[in-house]
Design a protein around this motif. Structure first.
Motif, mmCIF file in Angstrom:
data_model
loop_
_atom_site.group_PDB
_atom_site.id
_atom_site.type_symbol
_atom_site.label_atom_id
_atom_site.label_comp_id
_atom_site.label_asym_id
_atom_site.label_seq_id
_atom_site.Cartn_x
_atom_site.Cartn_y
_atom_site.Cartn_z
ATOM 1 N N UNK A 1 0.841 -1.181 0.000
ATOM 2 C CA UNK A 1 0.000 0.000 0.000
ATOM 3 C C UNK A 1 0.882 1.239 0.000
ATOM 4 N N UNK A 2 0.439 2.227 -0.750
ATOM 5 C CA UNK A 2 1.098 3.531 -0.785
ATOM 6 C C UNK A 2 0.050 4.574 -0.432
ATOM 7 N N UNK A 3 0.417 5.520 0.419
ATOM 8 C CA UNK A 3 -0.461 6.649 0.727
ATOM 9 C C UNK A 3 0.208 7.916 0.242
ATOM 10 N N UNK A 4 -0.517 8.691 -0.544
ATOM 11 C CA UNK A 4 -0.062 9.990 -1.011
ATOM 12 C C UNK A 4 -0.992 11.011 -0.374
ATOM 13 N N UNK A 5 -0.433 11.892 0.464
ATOM 14 C CA UNK A 5 -1.319 12.766 1.215
ATOM 15 C C UNK A 5 -0.792 14.152 1.487
ATOM 16 N N UNK A 6 -1.639 14.899 2.172
ATOM 17 C CA UNK A 6 -1.345 16.268 2.572
ATOM 18 C C UNK A 6 -1.075 16.304 4.074
ATOM 19 N N UNK A 7 -1.201 17.469 4.692
ATOM 20 C CA UNK A 7 -0.867 17.609 6.110
ATOM 21 C C UNK A 7 -1.797 16.832 7.037
ATOM 22 N N UNK A 8 -3.029 16.590 6.629
ATOM 23 C CA UNK A 8 -3.941 15.792 7.457
ATOM 24 C C UNK A 8 -3.396 14.366 7.563
ATOM 25 N N UNK A 9 -2.974 13.812 6.442
ATOM 26 C CA UNK A 9 -2.377 12.476 6.442
ATOM 27 C C UNK A 9 -1.019 12.484 7.145
ATOM 28 N N UNK A 10 -0.243 13.526 6.930
ATOM 29 C CA UNK A 10 1.076 13.623 7.563
ATOM 30 C C UNK A 10 0.946 13.598 9.086
ATOM 31 N N UNK A 23 2.797 0.058 5.152
ATOM 32 C CA UNK A 23 2.330 1.095 4.231
ATOM 33 C C UNK A 23 3.439 2.126 4.007
ATOM 34 N N UNK A 24 3.620 2.530 2.782
ATOM 35 C CA UNK A 24 4.565 3.585 2.438
ATOM 36 C C UNK A 24 3.782 4.895 2.420
ATOM 37 N N UNK A 25 4.185 5.850 3.238
ATOM 38 C CA UNK A 25 3.474 7.125 3.341
ATOM 39 C C UNK A 25 4.332 8.236 2.761
ATOM 40 N N UNK A 26 3.783 8.943 1.785
ATOM 41 C CA UNK A 26 4.427 10.109 1.208
ATOM 42 C C UNK A 26 3.450 11.257 1.367
ATOM 43 N N UNK A 27 3.589 12.021 2.442
ATOM 44 C CA UNK A 27 2.657 13.107 2.750
ATOM 45 C C UNK A 27 3.439 14.389 3.014
ATOM 46 N N UNK A 28 2.893 15.489 2.542
ATOM 47 C CA UNK A 28 3.534 16.795 2.673
ATOM 48 C C UNK A 28 2.479 17.863 2.970
ATOM 49 N N UNK A 29 2.899 18.873 3.713
ATOM 50 C CA UNK A 29 2.048 20.018 4.000
ATOM 51 C C UNK A 29 1.710 20.733 2.689
ATOM 52 N N UNK A 30 0.466 21.122 2.546
ATOM 53 C CA UNK A 30 -0.047 21.915 1.418
ATOM 54 C C UNK A 30 -0.059 21.190 0.074
ATOM 55 N N UNK A 52 -2.201 -0.994 -4.062
ATOM 56 C CA UNK A 52 -3.266 -0.220 -3.420
ATOM 57 C C UNK A 52 -2.700 1.163 -3.109
ATOM 58 N N UNK A 53 -3.391 2.203 -3.593
ATOM 59 C CA UNK A 53 -2.928 3.574 -3.390
ATOM 60 C C UNK A 53 -4.032 4.379 -2.713
ATOM 61 N N UNK A 54 -3.700 4.959 -1.577
ATOM 62 C CA UNK A 54 -4.600 5.847 -0.852
ATOM 63 C C UNK A 54 -4.213 7.277 -1.228
ATOM 64 N N UNK A 55 -5.197 8.063 -1.663
ATOM 65 C CA UNK A 55 -4.969 9.446 -2.057
ATOM 66 C C UNK A 55 -5.742 10.334 -1.086
ATOM 67 N N UNK A 78 -4.350 0.313 -10.594
ATOM 68 C CA UNK A 78 -4.245 0.001 -9.167
ATOM 69 C C UNK A 78 -5.593 0.218 -8.470
ATOM 70 N N UNK A 79 -5.732 -0.366 -7.285
ATOM 71 C CA UNK A 79 -6.887 -0.083 -6.435
ATOM 72 C C UNK A 79 -6.638 1.277 -5.786
ATOM 73 N N UNK A 80 -7.603 2.177 -5.906
ATOM 74 C CA UNK A 80 -7.428 3.548 -5.434
ATOM 75 C C UNK A 80 -8.478 3.869 -4.377
#
Length: 153
Positions: A1-10, A23-30, A52-55, A78-80
């Motif tokens: 699973x990969x998560x691509x997110x903003x500050x809420x996810x971070x 899970x691999x998390x790539x989250x950044x502010x803004x 599986x990718x969480x956006x 992918x499953x999104x």
């Protein structure tokens, strides 16, 4: 699973990692949804874009159908899981409607409903009414967990 997110996810990364081992998390502010196609290509090139990718990018800007469609397209077959947003920003409600409409059009896309959980449990949010406080990060992680379960079918 990969998560691509903003500050809420971070801000919820610890709780997410605790519930979703590996899970691999790539989250950044803004971060915004329009950034996803380039980021997806970069992660794919590094072998970090998993099945599986969480956006989680519904907080920081308006979401048009075109922007969300380009993001979903960049993820391929992918499953999104699209995590909807919560907050008093004028663009979040309309953006959530776009996420739901795009998910309906794709068999591999589901929406994880953070909006409903946050609206019913506002005590989980910090003073800005958007970001979960520590007690809310586990609820955010559970929303993502349920979204992944729905994506798995």
């Amino acid at each position: 699973m990969t998560l691509i997110g903003d500050s809420v996810a971070l801000g919820s990364a610890g709780a997410i990692s605790g519930r979703l081992d590996g899970i691999l998390i790539d989250a950044r502010v803004s971060r915004q949804m329009k950034d996803l196609p380039d980021l997806a290509a970069s992660l794919k090139g590094k072998g970090q874009l998993r099945d599986y990718v969480v956006v989680a990018l519904a907080t920081n800007s308006t979401l048009s159908t075109g922007v969300v469609e380009r993001a979903v397209s960049a993820l391929g077959d992918r499953h999104v899981v699209l995590v909807n947003g919560y907050g008093d920003r004028s663009w979040i409600g309309p953006g959530n409607k776009v996420l739901a409409a795009v998910a309906k059009k794709h068999g591999n896309v589901v929406v994880a409903d953070w909006r409903s959980v946050a609206a019913e449990n506002r005590h989980l949010l910090g003073p800005d009414g958007i970001h979960p406080q520590l007690s809310g990060t586990d609820a955010y992680a559970r929303v993502i967990e349920r979204g992944l379960a729905a994506a798995a079918g």
